[in-house]
Design an enzyme around this catalytic site. Structure first.
Site, short mmCIF file in Angstrom:
data_model
loop_
_atom_site.label_atom_id
_atom_site.label_comp_id
_atom_site.label_asym_id
_atom_site.label_seq_id
_atom_site.Cartn_x
_atom_site.Cartn_y
_atom_site.Cartn_z
N CYS A 130 10.12 -22.12 9.71
CA CYS A 130 9.48 -20.81 9.88
C CYS A 130 7.96 -20.93 10.00
O CYS A 130 7.46 -21.45 10.98
CB CYS A 130 9.92 -19.86 8.78
SG CYS A 130 9.74 -18.11 9.27
N GLU A 168 17.25 -23.61 4.84
CA GLU A 168 17.34 -23.86 3.39
C GLU A 168 18.17 -22.82 2.65
O GLU A 168 18.62 -23.06 1.53
CB GLU A 168 15.93 -23.93 2.78
CG GLU A 168 15.27 -22.60 2.47
CD GLU A 168 14.77 -21.82 3.69
OE1 GLU A 168 14.40 -20.64 3.55
OE2 GLU A 168 14.74 -22.40 4.80
N HIS A 195 15.62 -20.30 8.90
CA HIS A 195 15.59 -20.75 7.50
C HIS A 195 16.87 -21.50 7.15
O HIS A 195 17.80 -20.94 6.57
CB HIS A 195 15.40 -19.55 6.57
CG HIS A 195 14.01 -19.03 6.53
ND1 HIS A 195 13.07 -19.45 5.62
CD2 HIS A 195 13.38 -18.13 7.32
CE1 HIS A 195 11.92 -18.83 5.83
NE2 HIS A 195 12.08 -18.02 6.87
#
Length: 251
Positions: free
Chosen positions: A116, A225, A223
């Site tokens: 990001c 994660e 994202h």
């Protein structure tokens, strides 16, 4: 554990946030957990105290570096634009740290992974520019999340991205299309020097890049994660980064 069997050390860029009455150097829990659990590395927070400490003193001890997302935006002065009249927060300390990390990681050929805002950090550090409000650009989608929605909805699948055939992402994932979340209002406009496009959104926005001259340097706009251990496809990105850090460590 002997030094020869230790896990790789990965430096993580920090943000400067004010929790009154003091300033704090912070990193989101989700990034640290994804690195520790999915990349199988030891994350080490790099404080944004430049220029007090040369970044080489940090990176020379590390096996990789990671650039997180953030709620702050990059100061557009870094790509010769004025700040738009919008309620954005900025973090010039993070800007300086991220730029130093990127340029030094290239010099050292240190494995680099970014998500990001981290992708945007890389692009600006390499003299690229950003759309300050993607959704205001003709023919572009609205890539923002609904910040009033529960987190699970904010991080839900938003759109597909098309991977570059034969690119690093394609080699890691083995497919040419994946579905991703989308939680950003800025994105790459002019591509930075030495960057290669690895994925694009349906509206043409660049969603992933790599630094061509580096052994491993990957950045994605989404994202991966978020709940990464429940998403084998996104987990492979962290595993590939961890493998690159272990290869670096073994040299």
């Amino acid at each position: 554990m002997s030094l020869s069997s230790r896990k790789p050390l990965v430096g993580v860029v920090s943000d400067i946030q004010r929790i009154e009455p003091h300033a704090f150097h912070t990193v989101g829990d989700k990034y640290l957990r994804a690195l520790a659990q999915s990349a199988d590395v030891i994350p080490v927070i790099i404080p944004a105290i430049l220029p007090d400490q040369p970044i080489e003193q940090w990176l020379s001890h590390l096996d990789g570096v990671f650039l997180t997302g953030a709620y702050s935006m990059i100061d557009p002065a870094l790509y010769n634009e004025a700040r738009i009249d919008r309620e954005y927060s900025y973090d010039v300390g993070r800007d300086a740290l991220a730029t130093s990390i990127v340029t030094t990681a290239i010099k050292l050929d240190l494995p680099l992974f970014a998500v990001c805002r981290g992708l945007q950090d890389i692009n600006v550090a390499l003299e690229g520019s950003l759309y300050q409000v993607v959704q205001n650009v003709a023919d572009m989608m609205d890539h923002q999340e609904d910040k009033s929605a529960p987190l699970n909805e904010q991080y839900d699948i938003a759109h597909s991205v098309t991977l570059t055939e034969g690119g690093l992402l394609h080699n890691i994932l083995g497919v040419l299309d994946i579905a991703v979340n989308s939680l950003h209002s800025q994105g790459i406009n002019r591509l930075g020097n030495g960057l290669v496009v690895e994925a694009t959104a349906p509206d043409g926005l660049i969603e992933a890049v790599r630094i061509e001259q580096m052994t491993f340097a990957l950045a994605v706009q989404w994202h991966p994660e978020w709940k990464v251990n429940n998403n084998p496809q996104q987990k492979r990105l962290f595993e590939a980064f961890g493998d690159a850090c272990r290869a670096r460590q073994s040299k």
